[in-house]
Design an enzyme around this catalytic site. Structure first.
Site, short mmCIF file in Angstrom:
data_model
loop_
_atom_site.label_atom_id
_atom_site.label_comp_id
_atom_site.label_asym_id
_atom_site.label_seq_id
_atom_site.Cartn_x
_atom_site.Cartn_y
_atom_site.Cartn_z
N GLY A 72 0.82 -1.21 0.00
CA GLY A 72 0.00 0.00 0.00
C GLY A 72 0.85 1.25 0.00
O GLY A 72 2.00 1.26 0.45
N ILE A 148 -1.58 -9.58 -4.57
CA ILE A 148 -1.87 -10.26 -3.30
C ILE A 148 -3.13 -11.10 -3.43
O ILE A 148 -3.18 -12.24 -2.94
CB ILE A 148 -1.98 -9.23 -2.15
N ARG A 169 -11.13 -3.26 -9.54
CA ARG A 169 -11.71 -1.98 -9.97
C ARG A 169 -12.32 -2.09 -11.36
O ARG A 169 -13.38 -1.52 -11.64
CB ARG A 169 -10.62 -0.90 -9.95
N ARG A 172 -11.68 -7.82 -16.14
CA ARG A 172 -10.66 -8.41 -17.00
C ARG A 172 -10.78 -9.92 -16.93
O ARG A 172 -11.58 -10.45 -16.14
CB ARG A 172 -9.25 -7.94 -16.63
N ARG A 228 -6.67 -2.71 4.42
CA ARG A 228 -6.43 -1.62 5.37
C ARG A 228 -7.68 -1.47 6.21
O ARG A 228 -8.80 -1.70 5.75
CB ARG A 228 -6.12 -0.31 4.64
N ASP A 251 -6.84 -8.55 10.15
CA ASP A 251 -5.43 -8.25 10.39
C ASP A 251 -5.21 -6.76 10.50
O ASP A 251 -4.15 -6.32 10.95
CB ASP A 251 -4.55 -8.83 9.27
N HIS A 275 -1.88 -6.61 12.46
CA HIS A 275 -1.28 -6.11 11.21
C HIS A 275 0.06 -6.80 10.95
O HIS A 275 1.11 -6.16 10.85
CB HIS A 275 -1.10 -4.59 11.26
#
Length: 316
Positions: A72, A148, A169, A172, A228, A251, A275
């Site tokens: 990130g 990931i 997003r 495909r 996140r 996490d 995390h």
């Protein structure tokens, strides 16, 4: 190329760094190792708070590359507006996929099979038997199908899941099957037994897993967040957890870390890890390989890998 390179790893511990730059070690200490204006290549300290990471960026008037050691980039975004135009921001694609994929499977299996309950029962000297859900034959939805997300699917395959649906997003096709656009997410959520969040944090994903998203999850489904914390609306998640309708393995959290008295710690059906998707024994050797490759490319004026954006460039 004689300008400074700032590294959060001591340069004498990295074999293969190219000759030419002056290497400066800085991992977030109070004192800068040199004048930030002389820095041309800034490698951001790993797992440090955002204000610390961006602190020198406003003075880096000659920087050309900002390299994160995380997948990130949200922790450096507040400092991008202070950089000159033309700076390339690169992430650490290739460093964290294996470790994050491992943790994702660990969280899923621990949650489904009740490992936290077994640990607590062991502390009490209690033999806690009974049936638990298996991962086998479950429908899994991966929201955020980048490198990931792909690594997570690689590790799901041996567990004989019934189906993996993928969302990113934009639409495909991959060798494993279609990737659905975010617009199709509402229709996919009710079919998933396990929903995995591995999407970047940006304005389109902040609060993505809010009340509407969570309400569409099927009864008994498991939400796993390795993205996140702010991708999930914590208040909305707590409301669902309190009913016992869904469970969660997190996490990352919002806030992070939660205060000691925060209700998330004691919510029913939630497993929290601090995390730790990226910081494993696999991190350092892979991070060093990435830095050696990127710096050799930089010195030799070759295209850099993992360029996420260039400051001052149009986003149209």
């Amino acid at each position: 190329m004689t300008a400074d390179v700032w590294l959060p790893i001591p340069p004498d511990e990295i074999d293969g760094l190219p000759e030419g730059p002056d290497y400066r070690f800085w991992n977030g200490g109070d004192d800068f190792p040199a004048d930030p204006a002389d820095c041309a290549f800034y490698v951001v300290p790993y797992m440090k708070p955002s204000p610390l990471c961006v602190r020198p960026m406003g003075r880096m008037s000659n920087v050309r590359v900002v390299q994160t050691l995380s997948a990130g980039i949200d922790h450096v975004e507040p400092g991008l507006g202070n950089l000159p135009a033309g700076v390339r921001l690169c992430n650490a694609r290739g460093v964290h996929e294996a470790s994050t994929g491992e943790l994702t499977l660990a969280l899923i299996l621990a949650s489904l099979r009740g490992i936290p309950d077994f640990v607590r029962a062991q502390d009490r000297g209690e033999w806690l038997g009974g049936f638990r859900p298996a991962l086998a034959d479950k429908n899994v939805l991966i929201v955020g199908y980048g490198s990931i997300g792909e690594a997570i699917e690689d590790r799901l395959v041996p567990f004989e899941v019934a189906r993996v649906a993928r969302v990113a997003r934009s639409e495909r096709t991959t060798a494993r099957g279609p990737v659905h656009p975010l617009t199709e997410l509402p229709a996919l959520l009710p079919e998933a037994d396990v929903v995995i969040l591995s999407t970047p944090l940006n304005e389109s994903t902040r609060g993505l897993a809010g009340a509407d998203f969570l309400s569409r999850m099927k009864d008994g489904a498991l939400l796993v967040n390795v993205a996140r914390g702010p991708v999930v609306d914590t208040k909305a998640l707590l409301a669902e957890l309190e009913t016992g309708r869904i469970t969660a393995a997190l996490d990352v959290t919002d806030p992070e870390p939660p205060a000691r008295e925060h209700p998330l710690w004691r919510a029913p059906g939630v497993l929290i890890s601090p995390h730790v998707g990226g910081p494993t024994s696999a991190f350092l050797p892979r991070a060093k390989r990435l830095l050696v490759d990127q710096l050799n490319r930089y010195v030799n004026r070759e295209p850099l890998r993992n360029v996420i954006l260039t400051t001052g460039a149009s986003t149209d």
